[in-house]
Design a protein around this motif. Structure first.
Motif, mmCIF file in Angstrom:
data_model
loop_
_atom_site.group_PDB
_atom_site.id
_atom_site.type_symbol
_atom_site.label_atom_id
_atom_site.label_comp_id
_atom_site.label_asym_id
_atom_site.label_seq_id
_atom_site.Cartn_x
_atom_site.Cartn_y
_atom_site.Cartn_z
ATOM 1 N N LEU A 1 -10.715 -40.176 7.218
ATOM 2 C CA LEU A 1 -9.771 -40.276 8.339
ATOM 3 C C LEU A 1 -9.387 -41.724 8.635
ATOM 4 C CD1 LEU A 1 -11.198 -37.552 10.718
ATOM 5 C CD2 LEU A 1 -9.059 -37.462 9.411
ATOM 6 N N THR A 2 -10.346 -42.633 8.519
ATOM 7 C CA THR A 2 -10.049 -44.052 8.731
ATOM 8 C C THR A 2 -9.050 -44.541 7.687
ATOM 9 O OG1 THR A 2 -12.237 -44.403 9.702
ATOM 10 C CG2 THR A 2 -11.060 -46.365 8.925
ATOM 11 N N GLU A 3 -9.262 -44.141 6.440
ATOM 12 C CA GLU A 3 -8.341 -44.527 5.366
ATOM 13 C C GLU A 3 -6.960 -43.898 5.587
ATOM 14 O OE1 GLU A 3 -8.348 -45.072 0.554
ATOM 15 O OE2 GLU A 3 -9.618 -43.512 1.405
ATOM 16 N N LYS A 4 -6.931 -42.659 6.007
ATOM 17 C CA LYS A 4 -5.663 -41.974 6.276
ATOM 18 C C LYS A 4 -4.889 -42.690 7.385
ATOM 19 C CE LYS A 4 -3.979 -37.282 7.175
ATOM 20 N NZ LYS A 4 -4.389 -35.880 7.412
ATOM 21 N N PHE A 5 -5.595 -43.087 8.445
ATOM 22 C CA PHE A 5 -4.962 -43.827 9.536
ATOM 23 C C PHE A 5 -4.430 -45.158 9.032
ATOM 24 C CE2 PHE A 5 -4.819 -46.730 13.111
ATOM 25 C CZ PHE A 5 -4.225 -45.965 14.103
ATOM 26 N N LEU A 6 -5.228 -45.867 8.242
ATOM 27 C CA LEU A 6 -4.814 -47.160 7.696
ATOM 28 C C LEU A 6 -3.563 -47.023 6.834
ATOM 29 C CD1 LEU A 6 -5.142 -50.164 7.048
ATOM 30 C CD2 LEU A 6 -6.789 -49.499 5.279
ATOM 31 N N GLN A 7 -3.537 -46.047 5.954
ATOM 32 C CA GLN A 7 -2.376 -45.865 5.078
ATOM 33 C C GLN A 7 -1.125 -45.544 5.888
ATOM 34 O OE1 GLN A 7 -2.308 -46.776 1.953
ATOM 35 N NE2 GLN A 7 -4.464 -47.271 2.157
ATOM 36 N N ALA A 8 -1.259 -44.699 6.894
ATOM 37 C CA ALA A 8 -0.113 -44.367 7.744
ATOM 38 C C ALA A 8 0.357 -45.599 8.518
ATOM 39 C CB ALA A 8 -0.472 -43.232 8.701
ATOM 40 N N LEU A 9 -0.589 -46.408 8.995
ATOM 41 C CA LEU A 9 -0.231 -47.625 9.726
ATOM 42 C C LEU A 9 0.485 -48.617 8.812
ATOM 43 C CD1 LEU A 9 -0.466 -48.907 12.540
ATOM 44 C CD2 LEU A 9 -2.621 -49.935 11.788
ATOM 45 N N LYS A 10 0.027 -48.734 7.562
ATOM 46 C CA LYS A 10 0.693 -49.621 6.605
ATOM 47 C C LYS A 10 2.119 -49.157 6.335
ATOM 48 C CE LYS A 10 -3.201 -51.510 4.004
ATOM 49 N NZ LYS A 10 -3.845 -51.586 2.680
ATOM 50 N N GLU A 11 2.328 -47.859 6.259
ATOM 51 C CA GLU A 11 3.687 -47.323 6.066
ATOM 52 C C GLU A 11 4.564 -47.660 7.261
ATOM 53 O OE1 GLU A 11 5.094 -45.964 3.309
ATOM 54 O OE2 GLU A 11 3.199 -46.538 2.373
ATOM 55 N N SER B 1 -28.008 -42.553 8.718
ATOM 56 C CA SER B 1 -28.481 -41.582 9.712
ATOM 57 C C SER B 1 -27.499 -40.424 9.915
ATOM 58 C CB SER B 1 -28.732 -42.274 11.057
ATOM 59 O OG SER B 1 -27.510 -42.612 11.698
ATOM 60 N N TRP B 2 -26.290 -40.561 9.404
ATOM 61 C CA TRP B 2 -25.278 -39.511 9.529
ATOM 62 C C TRP B 2 -25.376 -38.561 8.333
ATOM 63 C CZ3 TRP B 2 -19.960 -42.219 10.798
ATOM 64 C CH2 TRP B 2 -20.048 -42.881 12.027
ATOM 65 N N ALA B 3 -24.948 -37.339 8.563
ATOM 66 C CA ALA B 3 -24.811 -36.395 7.451
ATOM 67 C C ALA B 3 -23.754 -36.948 6.498
ATOM 68 C CB ALA B 3 -24.394 -35.022 7.972
ATOM 69 N N GLN B 4 -23.975 -36.776 5.208
ATOM 70 C CA GLN B 4 -23.044 -37.305 4.207
ATOM 71 C C GLN B 4 -21.619 -36.806 4.441
ATOM 72 O OE1 GLN B 4 -23.746 -39.745 2.059
ATOM 73 N NE2 GLN B 4 -21.589 -39.780 1.491
ATOM 74 N N GLU B 5 -21.474 -35.554 4.839
ATOM 75 C CA GLU B 5 -20.132 -35.007 5.081
ATOM 76 C C GLU B 5 -19.455 -35.715 6.262
ATOM 77 O OE1 GLU B 5 -21.950 -31.157 7.425
ATOM 78 O OE2 GLU B 5 -22.110 -31.447 5.275
ATOM 79 N N ASP B 6 -20.238 -36.132 7.256
ATOM 80 C CA ASP B 6 -19.674 -36.878 8.383
ATOM 81 C C ASP B 6 -19.221 -38.271 7.949
ATOM 82 O OD1 ASP B 6 -20.102 -34.732 10.071
ATOM 83 O OD2 ASP B 6 -21.953 -35.555 10.930
ATOM 84 N N TYR C 1 -15.389 -39.439 8.191
ATOM 85 C CA TYR C 1 -15.062 -40.649 8.942
ATOM 86 C C TYR C 1 -14.265 -41.625 8.067
ATOM 87 C CZ TYR C 1 -15.620 -45.075 11.399
ATOM 88 O OH TYR C 1 -15.383 -46.271 12.015
ATOM 89 N N LEU C 2 -14.759 -41.861 6.860
ATOM 90 C CA LEU C 2 -14.074 -42.786 5.953
ATOM 91 C C LEU C 2 -12.712 -42.248 5.533
ATOM 92 C CD1 LEU C 2 -17.101 -43.935 3.784
ATOM 93 C CD2 LEU C 2 -15.986 -45.186 5.654
ATOM 94 N N GLU D 1 -27.817 -48.566 8.098
ATOM 95 C CA GLU D 1 -28.719 -47.635 8.773
ATOM 96 C C GLU D 1 -27.947 -46.569 9.547
ATOM 97 O OE1 GLU D 1 -31.308 -50.132 11.091
ATOM 98 O OE2 GLU D 1 -32.386 -50.848 9.306
ATOM 99 N N ILE D 2 -26.852 -46.972 10.175
ATOM 100 C CA ILE D 2 -26.029 -46.006 10.908
ATOM 101 C C ILE D 2 -25.470 -44.960 9.950
ATOM 102 C CG2 ILE D 2 -23.869 -45.700 12.200
ATOM 103 C CD1 ILE D 2 -24.525 -48.541 13.444
ATOM 104 N N PHE D 3 -24.857 -45.413 8.860
ATOM 105 C CA PHE D 3 -24.303 -44.461 7.891
ATOM 106 C C PHE D 3 -25.403 -43.584 7.285
ATOM 107 C CE2 PHE D 3 -20.323 -47.135 7.321
ATOM 108 C CZ PHE D 3 -19.484 -46.187 7.889
#
Length: 158
Positions: free
Chosen positions: A130-140, A118-123, A127-128, A114-116
């Motif tokens: 940037l979250t993935e980008k952060f995760l990949q950088a953290l794994k590196e 309620s958000w604009a698709q572009e948001d 969000y996903l 429901e939260i997703f």
């Protein structure tokens, strides 16, 4: 001690902690432990069964916590284990477990959907992304991080 923690990192850590607290509050209101709720969520998210090792990875909980919670869920008739090959186990929901998972973890999944929705698709995509980008950088960073001599007697710290 690190004195140079950025305001962004402090904000991220606060949000990460508060997110965990919100999930804890939901599972508490649903009458279950966080670990049981997370296990049921992990199974329900993929159907009515999931590899044990995938549950460990998905939840981020350690094997001991997962195994203890699964033993309790087994004793309550919520899940059962099946072998999947020589070394792998699959955690499966019983009929009773499917009903419980729907009333508990299913409601958490619904709230998130429901939260997703309620958000604009572009948001959602941003969000996903940037979250993935952060995760990949953290794994590196995790690949190259090493303990130093400063941690040699970590267990002996006051």
């Amino acid at each position: 001690m690190m004195d140079n923690v950025s305001k962004e990192l402090k904000r991220y850590n606060y949000l990460f902690g508060e997110t965990g607290a919100a999930y804890h509050e939901m599972y508490l209101k649903l009458g279950m432990s966080d670990s049981a709720g997370m296990i049921l969520y992990a199974i329900l998210e993929s159907g009515d069964r999931r590899l044990l090792k995938e549950i460990c990875r998905f939840t981020g909980l350690n094997k001991q916590t997962i195994n203890s919670a699964i033993r309790k869920l087994e004793a309550e008739g919520i899940v059962y284990l099946e072998m999947a090959g020589a070394k792998n186990k699959v955690v499966c929901l019983t009929e009773k477990g499917k009903k419980l998972a729907g009333r508990t973890a299913g409601r958490v999944l619904q709230a998130e959907n429901e939260i997703f929705a309620s958000w604009a698709q572009e948001d959602v995509e941003k969000y996903l992304e940037l979250t993935e980008k952060f995760l990949q950088a953290l794994k590196e960073k995790a690949k190259v991080i090493q303990g130093g001599n400063d941690n040699a007697d970590y267990n002996n710290q006051p």
